[in-house]
Design an enzyme around this catalytic site. Structure first.
Site, PDB file in Angstrom:
ATOM      1  N   HIS A 106       1.042  -1.013  -0.362  1.00 40.19           N
ATOM      2  CA  HIS A 106       0.078  -0.320   0.111  1.00 40.19           C
ATOM      3  C   HIS A 106       0.741   0.824  -0.436  1.00 40.19           C
ATOM      4  O   HIS A 106       2.460   1.179  -0.008  1.00 40.19           O
ATOM      5  CB  HIS A 106      -1.215   0.194   1.147  1.00 40.19           C
ATOM      6  CG  HIS A 106      -0.022   0.383   2.669  1.00 40.19           C
ATOM      7  ND1 HIS A 106       0.689  -1.363   2.914  1.00 40.19           N
ATOM      8  CD2 HIS A 106       0.584   1.176   3.197  1.00 40.19           C
ATOM      9  CE1 HIS A 106       0.998  -0.327   4.375  1.00 40.19           C
ATOM     10  NE2 HIS A 106       0.584   0.864   4.210  1.00 40.19           N
ATOM     11  N   ASP A 108       0.593   5.383   2.633  1.00 33.51           N
ATOM     12  CA  ASP A 108       0.263   5.550   3.207  1.00 33.51           C
ATOM     13  C   ASP A 108      -0.858   6.754   2.573  1.00 33.51           C
ATOM     14  O   ASP A 108      -0.768   7.307   2.025  1.00 33.51           O
ATOM     15  CB  ASP A 108       0.468   6.123   3.885  1.00 33.51           C
ATOM     16  CG  ASP A 108       1.741   5.001   4.909  1.00 33.51           C
ATOM     17  OD1 ASP A 108       1.224   4.000   4.967  1.00 33.51           O
ATOM     18  OD2 ASP A 108       2.309   5.206   5.138  1.00 33.51           O
ATOM     19  N   HIS A 256       5.016   0.259   0.072  1.00 32.78           N
ATOM     20  CA  HIS A 256       5.336  -0.624   1.386  1.00 32.78           C
ATOM     21  C   HIS A 256       4.576  -1.497   1.524  1.00 32.78           C
ATOM     22  O   HIS A 256       3.119  -1.668   1.444  1.00 32.78           O
ATOM     23  CB  HIS A 256       6.154   0.335   2.304  1.00 32.78           C
ATOM     24  CG  HIS A 256       4.821   1.425   3.005  1.00 32.78           C
ATOM     25  ND1 HIS A 256       4.650   2.252   2.414  1.00 32.78           N
ATOM     26  CD2 HIS A 256       4.520   1.185   4.154  1.00 32.78           C
ATOM     27  CE1 HIS A 256       3.568   2.771   3.341  1.00 32.78           C
ATOM     28  NE2 HIS A 256       3.012   2.019   4.068  1.00 32.78           N
ATOM     29  N   ARG A 272       4.944   6.652  13.925  1.00 30.73           N
ATOM     30  CA  ARG A 272       5.024   7.004  12.318  1.00 30.73           C
ATOM     31  C   ARG A 272       4.555   8.468  12.569  1.00 30.73           C
ATOM     32  O   ARG A 272       3.523   9.331  13.323  1.00 30.73           O
ATOM     33  CB  ARG A 272       3.518   6.472  11.798  1.00 30.73           C
ATOM     34  CG  ARG A 272       3.950   7.250  10.681  1.00 30.73           C
ATOM     35  CD  ARG A 272       3.613   5.933  10.000  1.00 30.73           C
ATOM     36  NE  ARG A 272       2.036   6.577   9.444  1.00 30.73           N
ATOM     37  CZ  ARG A 272       1.228   5.582   8.739  1.00 30.73           C
ATOM     38  NH1 ARG A 272       1.557   4.258   8.854  1.00 30.73           N
ATOM     39  NH2 ARG A 272       0.339   6.302   8.222  1.00 30.73           N
TER      40      ARG A 272
END
Ligand SMILES: O=C(O)CCC(=O)C(=O)O
Ligand SMILES: [Fe+2]
Length: 305
Positions: A106, A108, A256, A272
């Site tokens: 995917h 983000d 990723h 994150r």
């Protein structure tokens, strides 16, 4: 003189950056060197960065406005909405809702109208083996298609759908329902132009429902081919984490996947920050007007119900 060093980690993408202490404010020259390296290598690994949450936020802000993760309700750090907790550790005595984050290929936030510009992920705890993350270079994925195929896909739009995020069925149903409510299906170009480099890249992945203007069968065949191609091992860098690695990726030209290849009884804790991206998406609602191919859109939406 700066001792900053940039060492490529992979042929397709990835570089390690050493000789910089990210706890200290960045001077303009260092910021610009890091930004240039980021545009060139797409994924930068800064090892040995023992950053506090505030320091991670401050460093991340040097590269853009931070997302407050409003689209992913309650998955954030209790005091800092800018920090998404990606962890298998229990939160408030309950299983973490991010314990299976990123389990399919995917990019983000493509289930929102503004996919992230990039993200900065700091490893705080990790299992003794496994729990690696892989990134793939989507410039290469596009550039290695034949010109004929490129022309065919250049102006297609894909429907991205939050309900295709892998592992939702294992999460708190209330939060999942809220996430879906906040994120109706959204159309993004299948081929993006990077706003800083001007290069084209492929925006694919496993959270795409279909391609606007194609039948379901045509979409499935085209996406099947493109996804397989985009995941080719030669486009991939695989990162084996160490505690205090900070990895910064360009989300505008990569995808990723976080691998579940580790003992889930071992804690893994990643923090994150997401950089806000540009609004490239078109939210698809029944009332969306001026559609290029309304019939195909309605067919795609019906398939979602
Ligand atoms: O846990 C990871 O390694 C990455 C998870 C992920 O996809 C993300 O944080 O965007
Ligand atoms: Fe991700």
């Amino acid at each position: 003189m700066s001792a900053l060093q940039i060492q490529p980690l992979g042929y397709a993408l990835g570089a390690q950056v050493t000789g910089v202490d990210l706890r200290r404010p960045l001077d303009a020259q260092t910021r610009s060197t890091i930004n240039d390296a980021w545009l060139r290598h797409l994924v930068l690994v800064f090892p040995g960065q023992d950053l506090s949450t505030a320091e991670q936020i401050a460093f991340s802000r040097a590269f853009g406005e931070l997302d407050d993760h409003a689209f992913q309700p309650r998955y954030t750090h209790p005091e800092h909405r800018e920090i998404l907790l990606v962890t298998n550790k229990q939160i408030g005595g309950k299983p973490s809702d991010t314990r299976n984050t990123g389990r399919n290929w995917h990019t983000d936030l493509t289930f929102t109208a503004r996919p992230a510009k990039g993200a900065l992920l700091l490893c705080r705890e990790k299992p003794p083996v496994g729990g690696d993350t892989m990134w793939a270079n989507m410039y290469l994925a596009y550039e290695t298609l034949t010109p004929r195929m490129q022309r065919f896909i250049d102006d297609l739009e894909a429907i991205h759908d939050a309900s295709l995020v892998k592992g939702l069925e294992q999460r708190d149903p209330e939060k999942v329902a809220e996430m879906k409510r906040l994120n109706p299906p959204v159309a993004h170009p299948l081929v993006r132009v990077h706003p800083e480099t001007g290069r084209k890249s492929l925006l694919v992945g496993q959270r795409i429902r279909g391609l606007i203007g194609l039948s379901d069968a045509e979409s499935a065949a085209v996406l099947g081919f493109l996804n397989e191609h985009a995941q080719s091992p030669e486009f991939v860098y695989r990162h084996r984490w160490s505690v205090n690695d900070l990895v910064m990726w360009d989300n505008r030209c990569t995808q990723h996947i976080a691998l579940p290849d580790f003992d889930q009884a071992q804690p893994r804790l990643m923090l994150r920050c997401s950089l806000k991206g540009e609004a490239t998406g078109r939210i698809l609602t029944a009332t969306t007007s001026a559609l290029s191919d309304r019939e195909a859109l309605m067919q795609s939406l019906a398939a979602i119900a």
